[in-house]
Design an enzyme around this catalytic site. Structure first.
Site, PDB file in Angstrom:
ATOM      1  CD  GLU A  95      17.310  84.928  50.130  1.00  0.00           C
ATOM      2  OE1 GLU A  95      18.372  83.591  50.323  1.00  0.00           O
ATOM      3  OE2 GLU A  95      16.700  85.014  49.558  1.00  0.00           O
ATOM      4  NE  ARG A 117      19.511  81.136  49.485  1.00  0.00           N
ATOM      5  CZ  ARG A 117      19.867  79.910  49.159  1.00  0.00           C
ATOM      6  NH1 ARG A 117      21.472  79.551  49.168  1.00  0.00           N
ATOM      7  NH2 ARG A 117      19.777  79.274  48.213  1.00  0.00           N
TER       8      ARG A 117
END
Length: 247
Positions: free
Chosen positions: A117, A170
């Site tokens: 991430e 994200r």
């Protein structure tokens, strides 16, 4: 069946929390066999929120032989090097090179898969042309992962689609050894802040709340945002309430 995983650059454990919840809902047990974090406040939060039996510091100093075998690697590797709020130096920033620690561990431990991430800025970082859909940095990362034999999928996801009352994008990069993961057909859930607020709870007594309530009554805080961007009638600036000196 128990899924073993490691949690790198763990922060306060947000990725781990979602990972464990998803597997537990499927009736599968999970076991975190190693957690790595260096920030003292984050480490304290991890200790408070999770049972830790193998919490280590700087992952750069941990040989792969010292890492227990695992199935899945989780890593929210440092984002400042790619963030629009930072200098945007990417791999020229030492924090940007920490991706290659992830690559090192994947290469030596060869797990089934992993979840990475990072911030939205990684997608276009070091873009050569305004027509390019991705920048060179992301392409290097994806090629590195492909070279390790993983089937790589990535998407830029907006958290407000998943029941979080916040605008925050994200990039998630998900890979496994044997199949591509579908990242396009999630169930959508939308909530607002009022849906998650807790009521009747005691007020926190911290330096921040004391600074805030010294300048505002609680009823005046509705609709306000804590931002250090100048302007905006609803912005509360840290320097206005004494957190970063005062103007």
């Amino acid at each position: 069946m128990s899924i073993k995983f490691i949690d790198l650059f763990a922060g306060m454990g947000g990725i781990r929390l979602g990972f464990e919840q998803a597997f537990n809902e499927l009736g599968l047990e999970t076991e975190c066999v190693l957690t790595s974090e260096i920030k003292p406040y984050a480490i304290q939060a991890l200790k408070n929120n999770f049972k830790q039996h193998n919490l280590v510091g700087d992952i750069c100093k941990i040989p792969a032989d010292n890492i227990p075998d695992f199935d899945v690697l989780l890593a929210g590797f440092p984002c400042q090097a790619f963030s629009t709020a930072g200098k945007g130096l990417g791999f020229l920033d030492t924090r940007g090179t920490l991706f290659f620690e992830v690559e090192r561990i994947l290469q030596e431990k060869n797990p089934y898969g992993f979840i990475l991430e990072n911030v939205e800025g990684l997608v276009l970082h070091d873009r050569e042309s305004s027509k390019d859909k991705t920048g060179r940095t992301l392409r290097i990362i994806l090629q590195s992962l492909n070279n390790l034999g993983y089937k790589v999928t990535w998407r830029l996801l907006e958290c407000q689609r998943f029941g979080v009352p916040q605008l925050r994008k994200r990039i998630f990069i998900i890979e496994t050894k044997d199949k591509y993961i579908d990242m396009d057909h999630f169930d959508k859930k939308r909530v607002v802040v009022g849906d998650i607020l807790e009521h009747g709870m005691p007020l926190e007594d911290t330096h921040f709340t004391r600074c805030l309530l010294k300048h505002y009554k609680t009823e005046e805080l509705h609709g306000k945002a804590i931002k250090d961007k100048r302007g905006g009638a609803n912005n509360i600036h840290s320097w206005n309430i004494g957190l970063k000196d005062q103007l």
